[in-house]
Design a protein around this motif. Structure first.
Motif, mmCIF file in Angstrom:
data_model
loop_
_atom_site.group_PDB
_atom_site.id
_atom_site.type_symbol
_atom_site.label_atom_id
_atom_site.label_comp_id
_atom_site.label_asym_id
_atom_site.label_seq_id
_atom_site.Cartn_x
_atom_site.Cartn_y
_atom_site.Cartn_z
ATOM 1 N N LEU A 116 9.707 18.282 10.029
ATOM 2 C CA LEU A 116 8.622 17.485 10.599
ATOM 3 C C LEU A 116 7.635 16.986 9.558
ATOM 4 N N PHE A 117 7.332 17.785 8.545
ATOM 5 C CA PHE A 117 6.254 17.446 7.622
ATOM 6 C C PHE A 117 6.737 17.031 6.233
ATOM 7 N N TYR A 118 8.032 16.990 6.029
ATOM 8 C CA TYR A 118 8.535 16.678 4.695
ATOM 9 C C TYR A 118 8.217 15.239 4.257
ATOM 10 N N GLY A 119 8.165 14.312 5.214
ATOM 11 C CA GLY A 119 7.960 12.915 4.842
ATOM 12 C C GLY A 119 6.515 12.504 4.675
ATOM 13 N N VAL A 120 5.572 13.440 4.947
ATOM 14 C CA VAL A 120 4.150 13.073 4.899
ATOM 15 C C VAL A 120 3.717 12.688 3.494
ATOM 16 N N SER A 121 4.119 13.480 2.510
ATOM 17 C CA SER A 121 3.670 13.224 1.140
ATOM 18 C C SER A 121 4.153 11.877 0.620
ATOM 19 N N VAL A 122 5.422 11.564 0.874
ATOM 20 C CA VAL A 122 5.942 10.296 0.381
ATOM 21 C C VAL A 122 5.351 9.114 1.144
ATOM 22 N N THR A 123 4.907 9.349 2.375
ATOM 23 C CA THR A 123 4.209 8.297 3.123
ATOM 24 C C THR A 123 2.897 7.935 2.439
ATOM 25 N N VAL A 124 2.185 8.938 1.964
ATOM 26 C CA VAL A 124 0.928 8.703 1.239
ATOM 27 C C VAL A 124 1.196 7.994 -0.083
ATOM 28 N N VAL A 125 2.227 8.441 -0.801
ATOM 29 C CA VAL A 125 2.585 7.799 -2.074
ATOM 30 C C VAL A 125 2.965 6.340 -1.846
ATOM 31 N N SER A 126 3.731 6.092 -0.791
ATOM 32 C CA SER A 126 4.127 4.727 -0.461
ATOM 33 C C SER A 126 2.914 3.849 -0.187
ATOM 34 N N ALA A 127 1.930 4.405 0.542
ATOM 35 C CA ALA A 127 0.712 3.648 0.841
ATOM 36 C C ALA A 127 -0.058 3.332 -0.438
ATOM 37 N N ALA A 128 -0.115 4.305 -1.357
ATOM 38 C CA ALA A 128 -0.848 4.091 -2.607
ATOM 39 C C ALA A 128 -0.190 3.007 -3.456
ATOM 40 N N ILE A 129 1.143 3.066 -3.572
ATOM 41 C CA ILE A 129 1.858 2.071 -4.386
ATOM 42 C C ILE A 129 1.806 0.699 -3.728
ATOM 43 N N TRP A 130 1.955 0.668 -2.401
ATOM 44 C CA TRP A 130 1.870 -0.625 -1.693
ATOM 45 C C TRP A 130 0.494 -1.250 -1.872
ATOM 46 N N SER A 131 -0.567 -0.447 -1.767
ATOM 47 C CA SER A 131 -1.929 -0.956 -1.937
ATOM 48 C C SER A 131 -2.158 -1.458 -3.357
ATOM 49 N N ALA A 132 -1.634 -0.723 -4.339
ATOM 50 C CA ALA A 132 -1.781 -1.152 -5.733
ATOM 51 C C ALA A 132 -1.058 -2.468 -5.970
ATOM 52 N N GLN A 133 0.123 -2.618 -5.386
ATOM 53 C CA GLN A 133 0.872 -3.865 -5.545
ATOM 54 C C GLN A 133 0.156 -5.026 -4.872
ATOM 55 N N GLN A 134 -0.423 -4.777 -3.687
ATOM 56 C CA GLN A 134 -1.166 -5.834 -3.006
ATOM 57 C C GLN A 134 -2.375 -6.270 -3.814
ATOM 58 N N ALA A 135 -3.063 -5.294 -4.415
ATOM 59 C CA ALA A 135 -4.226 -5.623 -5.243
ATOM 60 C C ALA A 135 -3.808 -6.432 -6.463
ATOM 61 N N PHE A 136 -2.680 -6.061 -7.065
ATOM 62 C CA PHE A 136 -2.182 -6.795 -8.232
ATOM 63 C C PHE A 136 -1.789 -8.220 -7.841
#
Length: 337
Positions: A116-136
């Motif tokens: 149930l909780f294994y994908g939570v961390s990578v969801t946060v990482v995905s959000a961080a990388i997606w946000s950084a790419q959008q800013a770039f």
């Protein structure tokens, strides 16, 4: 740019997988091969969650502000993770390697609860990388926009050679022409008004819509001199245009292209120009019969340039529709002004 982004992603995941597998191999112990297989499927499940969020959830719901849809979409993260892991570890591995992560009677529901909780961390990482790419990307777009605005400003400055000289010259020509021909004198005045609009009043970001309408009317009048009684254009305006503003010289390229590529001497099928304002919605339509004669090779404004200008001035606030059935060419521009 897109190829570089893909290369970065592939390289990143290869490094993650390689690091995990090498760490397991160096640790030794029993069943190293089994552990490496299970870690590999675990990494694939994490990658599936990453791109489920990166390519689908965040662009579709976070970027567009659809937060009510964002929450249920994120709640599906454990489902995506569990399904991918189940397919590898409970269906593929037993067939290929006689290995599975869970033994006994294990169903997908149990898999979901246990992961149930294994994908939570990578969801946060995905959000961080997606946000950084959008800013770039936003930074690059702003840089490109600044460069285009500088080029546009330079191009405009080139037209400012000496507008007073042009006005004074046209006024002098008017004084000579009017006693000879009232029609010619009126044409000179209209040409002077066109030049004034292009060189001075259109310098700002936007202008009164009425001035843009006046410009089109003067443009039509000047063009009509060439064809006299064999020039057929139907220009209609509807709605309250008072107080409305629009980007300068935005509409006339559609008229210019219709005159350049259309048939202007057919009374049964005139060029039709319609400008309608409903609330804050501007609808501008130009339709013309397609000419089969040799095209005028004079400089005009191409459709790609028009599209690009719309994207810069009215992002997400315009709709440009084009239809061509081989006989009639029609452009429809809708703008929220």
């Amino acid at each position: 740019m897109k190829q570089k982004t893909i290369l970065y992603h592939v390289t990143g995941w290869l490094l993650v997988v390689a690091y995990d597998l090498i760490s397991i191999w160096r640790g030794g112990g029993q069943n190293v091969r089994v552990t490496m297989l299970l870690q590999f499927s675990f990494c694939l499940s994490m990658a599936s969650v990453f791109y489920y969020c990166f390519l689908l959830v965040y662009p579709r719901f976070l970027k567009t502000g659809k937060f009510l849809w964002l929450i249920p979409a994120l709640l599906l993260v454990p489902v995506v993770f569990s399904i991918i892991r189940y397919l590898f570890e409970q269906m593929l591995y037993p067939v290929l390697f006689n290995v599975s992560n869970y033994y006994g009677d294990v169903n997908l529901w149990y898999y979901l609860l246990d992961n149930l909780f294994y994908g939570v961390s990578v969801t946060v990482v995905s959000a961080a990388i997606w946000s950084a790419q959008q800013a770039f990307n936003q930074q690059q777009e702003n840089k490109s926009l600044r460069e285009e605005m500088i080029q546009a400003e330079l191009a405009f400055l080139k037209t400012q050679i000496n507008p007073h000289f042009l006005y004074n010259t046209l006024n002098y020509i008017y004084s000579l022409a009017y006693p000879v021909s009232e029609k010619l004198g009126d044409a000179v005045i209209k040409l002077s008004q066109l030049m004034r609009y292009m060189l001075t009043e259109s310098a700002g970001k936007d202008v009164e819509l009425q001035k843009e309408v006046d410009y089109i009317e003067n443009y039509i009048s000047i063009y009509q001199l060439r064809f006299e009684d064999t020039f057929f254009v139907d220009f209609k305006t509807e709605g309250d245009i008072a107080g409305k503003r629009v980007a300068s010289l935005l509409l006339v390229p559609f008229v210019e292209n219709a005159f350049k590529h259309g048939v202007v001497n057919d009374a049964d099928r005139p060029i039709r120009i319609s400008l309608k304002v409903v609330g804050n919605r501007l609808m501008f339509t130009v339709s013309n019969q397609i000419s089969r004669a040799q095209k005028d090779h004079s400089t005009g404004v191409g459709l790609p340039n028009i599209r690009r200008r719309m994207e810069l001035i009215y992002p997400d606030r315009h709709e440009l529709l084009i239809s061509d059935n081989g006989q009639t060419y029609k452009t429809t521009l809708n703008i929220n002004i």
